[in-house]
Design a protein around this motif. Structure first.
Motif, PDB file in Angstrom:
ATOM      1  N   ILE A   2     105.851  35.963  52.166  1.00 49.22           N
ATOM      2  CA  ILE A   2     106.958  36.867  52.514  1.00 49.22           C
ATOM      3  C   ILE A   2     106.456  38.012  53.382  1.00 49.22           C
ATOM      4  CG2 ILE A   2     108.635  38.497  51.554  1.00 49.22           C
ATOM      5  CD1 ILE A   2     108.911  36.631  49.169  1.00 49.22           C
ATOM      6  N   ARG A   3     105.256  38.544  53.013  1.00 51.69           N
ATOM      7  CA  ARG A   3     104.683  39.647  53.784  1.00 51.69           C
ATOM      8  C   ARG A   3     104.423  39.233  55.222  1.00 51.69           C
ATOM      9  NH1 ARG A   3      99.285  42.330  51.531  1.00 51.69           N
ATOM     10  NH2 ARG A   3     100.707  42.697  49.787  1.00 51.69           N
ATOM     11  N   TRP A   4     103.896  38.026  55.422  1.00 49.65           N
ATOM     12  CA  TRP A   4     103.597  37.564  56.779  1.00 49.65           C
ATOM     13  C   TRP A   4     104.871  37.315  57.577  1.00 49.65           C
ATOM     14  CZ3 TRP A   4      99.224  38.108  59.178  1.00 49.65           C
ATOM     15  CH2 TRP A   4      98.043  38.206  58.443  1.00 49.65           C
ATOM     16  N   ILE A   5     105.892  36.781  56.917  1.00 49.41           N
ATOM     17  CA  ILE A   5     107.176  36.557  57.593  1.00 49.41           C
ATOM     18  C   ILE A   5     107.756  37.881  58.066  1.00 49.41           C
ATOM     19  CG2 ILE A   5     109.580  35.831  57.244  1.00 49.41           C
ATOM     20  CD1 ILE A   5     108.494  33.640  55.383  1.00 49.41           C
ATOM     21  N   ARG A   6     107.700  38.914  57.201  1.00 52.88           N
ATOM     22  CA  ARG A   6     108.255  40.215  57.564  1.00 52.88           C
ATOM     23  C   ARG A   6     107.432  40.878  58.666  1.00 52.88           C
ATOM     24  NH1 ARG A   6     109.936  42.389  51.497  1.00 52.88           N
ATOM     25  NH2 ARG A   6     111.964  41.342  51.436  1.00 52.88           N
ATOM     26  N   ARG A   7     106.123  40.683  58.636  1.00 54.62           N
ATOM     27  CA  ARG A   7     105.284  41.212  59.728  1.00 54.62           C
ATOM     28  C   ARG A   7     105.642  40.533  61.047  1.00 54.62           C
ATOM     29  NH1 ARG A   7      99.159  41.419  57.140  1.00 54.62           N
ATOM     30  NH2 ARG A   7      99.459  43.251  55.796  1.00 54.62           N
ATOM     31  N   ALA A   8     105.820  39.215  61.004  1.00 55.49           N
ATOM     32  CA  ALA A   8     106.173  38.478  62.221  1.00 55.49           C
ATOM     33  C   ALA A   8     107.538  38.915  62.740  1.00 55.49           C
ATOM     34  CB  ALA A   8     106.170  36.976  61.935  1.00 55.49           C
ATOM     35  N   GLU A   9     108.481  39.145  61.817  1.00 53.28           N
ATOM     36  CA  GLU A   9     109.814  39.592  62.209  1.00 53.28           C
ATOM     37  C   GLU A   9     109.751  40.965  62.859  1.00 53.28           C
ATOM     38  OE1 GLU A   9     114.229  40.089  60.176  1.00 53.28           O
ATOM     39  OE2 GLU A   9     112.436  40.374  58.953  1.00 53.28           O
ATOM     40  N   ALA A  10     108.973  41.886  62.237  1.00 53.85           N
ATOM     41  CA  ALA A  10     108.833  43.232  62.789  1.00 53.85           C
ATOM     42  C   ALA A  10     108.172  43.186  64.164  1.00 53.85           C
ATOM     43  CB  ALA A  10     108.020  44.103  61.833  1.00 53.85           C
ATOM     44  N   LEU A  11     107.155  42.319  64.320  1.00 57.37           N
ATOM     45  CA  LEU A  11     106.470  42.175  65.600  1.00 57.37           C
ATOM     46  C   LEU A  11     107.403  41.621  66.661  1.00 57.37           C
ATOM     47  CD1 LEU A  11     103.862  42.298  67.255  1.00 57.37           C
ATOM     48  CD2 LEU A  11     103.316  39.998  66.427  1.00 57.37           C
ATOM     49  N   PHE A  12     108.251  40.662  66.282  1.00 59.24           N
ATOM     50  CA  PHE A  12     109.208  40.082  67.227  1.00 59.24           C
ATOM     51  C   PHE A  12     110.162  41.145  67.752  1.00 59.24           C
ATOM     52  CE2 PHE A  12     113.556  38.466  67.755  1.00 59.24           C
ATOM     53  CZ  PHE A  12     113.373  37.616  68.836  1.00 59.24           C
ATOM     54  N   TYR A  13     110.751  41.934  66.826  1.00 62.18           N
ATOM     55  CA  TYR A  13     111.713  42.955  67.240  1.00 62.18           C
ATOM     56  C   TYR A  13     111.033  44.056  68.048  1.00 62.18           C
ATOM     57  CZ  TYR A  13     115.456  41.008  64.377  1.00 62.18           C
ATOM     58  OH  TYR A  13     116.426  40.206  63.852  1.00 62.18           O
ATOM     59  N   ARG A  14     109.806  44.411  67.683  1.00 60.51           N
ATOM     60  CA  ARG A  14     109.086  45.426  68.446  1.00 60.51           C
ATOM     61  C   ARG A  14     108.773  44.931  69.848  1.00 60.51           C
ATOM     62  NH1 ARG A  14     108.760  50.339  70.104  1.00 60.51           N
ATOM     63  NH2 ARG A  14     106.654  51.048  70.621  1.00 60.51           N
ATOM     64  N   THR A  15     108.361  43.655  69.977  1.00 64.60           N
ATOM     65  CA  THR A  15     108.082  43.067  71.288  1.00 64.60           C
ATOM     66  C   THR A  15     109.351  43.023  72.136  1.00 64.60           C
ATOM     67  OG1 THR A  15     106.334  41.693  70.326  1.00 64.60           O
ATOM     68  CG2 THR A  15     107.191  41.035  72.485  1.00 64.60           C
ATOM     69  N   LEU A  16     110.456  42.612  71.506  1.00 61.18           N
ATOM     70  CA  LEU A  16     111.736  42.565  72.216  1.00 61.18           C
ATOM     71  C   LEU A  16     112.140  43.959  72.684  1.00 61.18           C
ATOM     72  CD1 LEU A  16     114.088  40.706  73.039  1.00 61.18           C
ATOM     73  CD2 LEU A  16     115.148  41.239  70.841  1.00 61.18           C
ATOM     74  N   GLU A  17     111.930  44.955  71.824  1.00 63.28           N
ATOM     75  CA  GLU A  17     112.261  46.336  72.178  1.00 63.28           C
ATOM     76  C   GLU A  17     111.443  46.803  73.383  1.00 63.28           C
ATOM     77  OE1 GLU A  17     112.384  50.772  70.053  1.00 63.28           O
ATOM     78  OE2 GLU A  17     111.215  49.157  69.152  1.00 63.28           O
ATOM     79  N   LEU A  18     110.146  46.489  73.378  1.00 61.65           N
ATOM     80  CA  LEU A  18     109.274  46.898  74.488  1.00 61.65           C
ATOM     81  C   LEU A  18     109.674  46.210  75.791  1.00 61.65           C
ATOM     82  CD1 LEU A  18     105.799  46.906  72.687  1.00 61.65           C
ATOM     83  CD2 LEU A  18     107.118  48.896  73.431  1.00 61.65           C
ATOM     84  N   ILE A  19     110.091  44.952  75.697  1.00 66.46           N
ATOM     85  CA  ILE A  19     110.533  44.225  76.893  1.00 66.46           C
ATOM     86  C   ILE A  19     111.780  44.879  77.478  1.00 66.46           C
ATOM     87  CG2 ILE A  19     111.532  42.056  77.719  1.00 66.46           C
ATOM     88  CD1 ILE A  19     109.688  40.610  75.722  1.00 66.46           C
ATOM     89  N   VAL A  20     112.743  45.203  76.597  1.00 67.04           N
ATOM     90  CA  VAL A  20     113.979  45.843  77.051  1.00 67.04           C
ATOM     91  C   VAL A  20     113.687  47.204  77.665  1.00 67.04           C
ATOM     92  CG1 VAL A  20     116.167  46.828  76.290  1.00 67.04           C
ATOM     93  CG2 VAL A  20     115.425  44.611  75.405  1.00 67.04           C
TER      94      VAL A  20
END
Length: 210
Positions: A2-20
């Motif tokens: 669960i911890r790794w899934i949440r880290r991956a989710e947070a990383l995805f949204y942060r990457t998307l935010e930086l791209i935008v």
């Protein structure tokens, strides 16, 4: 896991935010800041900001807000089943961890309950109040919701809300350091036991608690 899934989710949204953000900066450089803002505002005004589900209106200005509204009848059908069979008009319903208020609005609008919604996360709390106001549920009697920017806890105190991610609509935060995720942001918040909420602050005791 669960911890790794949440880290991956947070990383995805942060990457998307930086791209935008990066794309926005490039557009500002090419068009100029003032012109870019005018174009953004014009596009933003054309986008539907709310979604209506069975007479309930929800803010849909972010992906997660839209997702929560679209899945109101499918994400937690057992919760709606419980509400429909147990909550009656005039009952006092405590929605603990209300997020943006999907179940608060449902309990007030469909079951005519008097709802007290607790949501400590600041971004969610703001949208929770928008949803209450948009649905005209800001009264004090049956079919009303009042929201509190409070963390329900086993004691009454000031503390820090440990956020799994600073993302609108996100859930899974903790009023204490969590072993399930690394704290992305610490937000100061008031914690209150439900006993104190009733006895010390004079609020009605609940008939039902989610």
């Amino acid at each position: 896991l669960i911890r790794w899934i949440r880290r991956a989710e947070a990383l995805f949204y942060r990457t998307l935010e930086l791209i935008v953000i990066g794309i926005s900066k490039v557009i500002c450089v090419i068009l100029g800041r003032d012109r870019a803002f005018k174009i953004y505002n014009a596009i933003n005004s054309l986008i539907e900001r709310n979604i209506v589900k069975d007479g309930m209106i929800f803010d849909a200005s972010s992906y997660i807000y839209l997702y929560r509204a679209q899945t109101v009848f499918t994400k937690e059908p057992e919760t709606l089943y419980w509400l429909d069979r147990n909550v009656n008009p005039g009952d006092v319903f405590y929605d603990v961890g209300a997020n943006v208020g999907v179940f608060s609005v449902y309990a007030a609008k469909k079951r005519r309950a008097r709802v007290f919604a607790f949501e400590p996360m600041s971004l969610n709390y703001a949208t929770l109040n928008k949803n209450i106001a948009t649905n005209d549920l800001g009264g004090s009697g049956n079919g009303s919701v009042i929201a509190f920017n409070v963390a329900a806890d086993n004691e009454t105190r000031f503390g820090a809300l440990h956020l799994s991610a600073l993302i609108p609509g996100k859930a899974g935060h903790s009023f204490a350091p969590s072993e399930e995720f690394e704290t992305a942001y610490k937000q100061g918040v008031f914690g209150c036991s439900l006993d104190d909420f009733v006895t010390k602050f004079g609020n009605p005791a609940p008939n039902h608690i989610k």
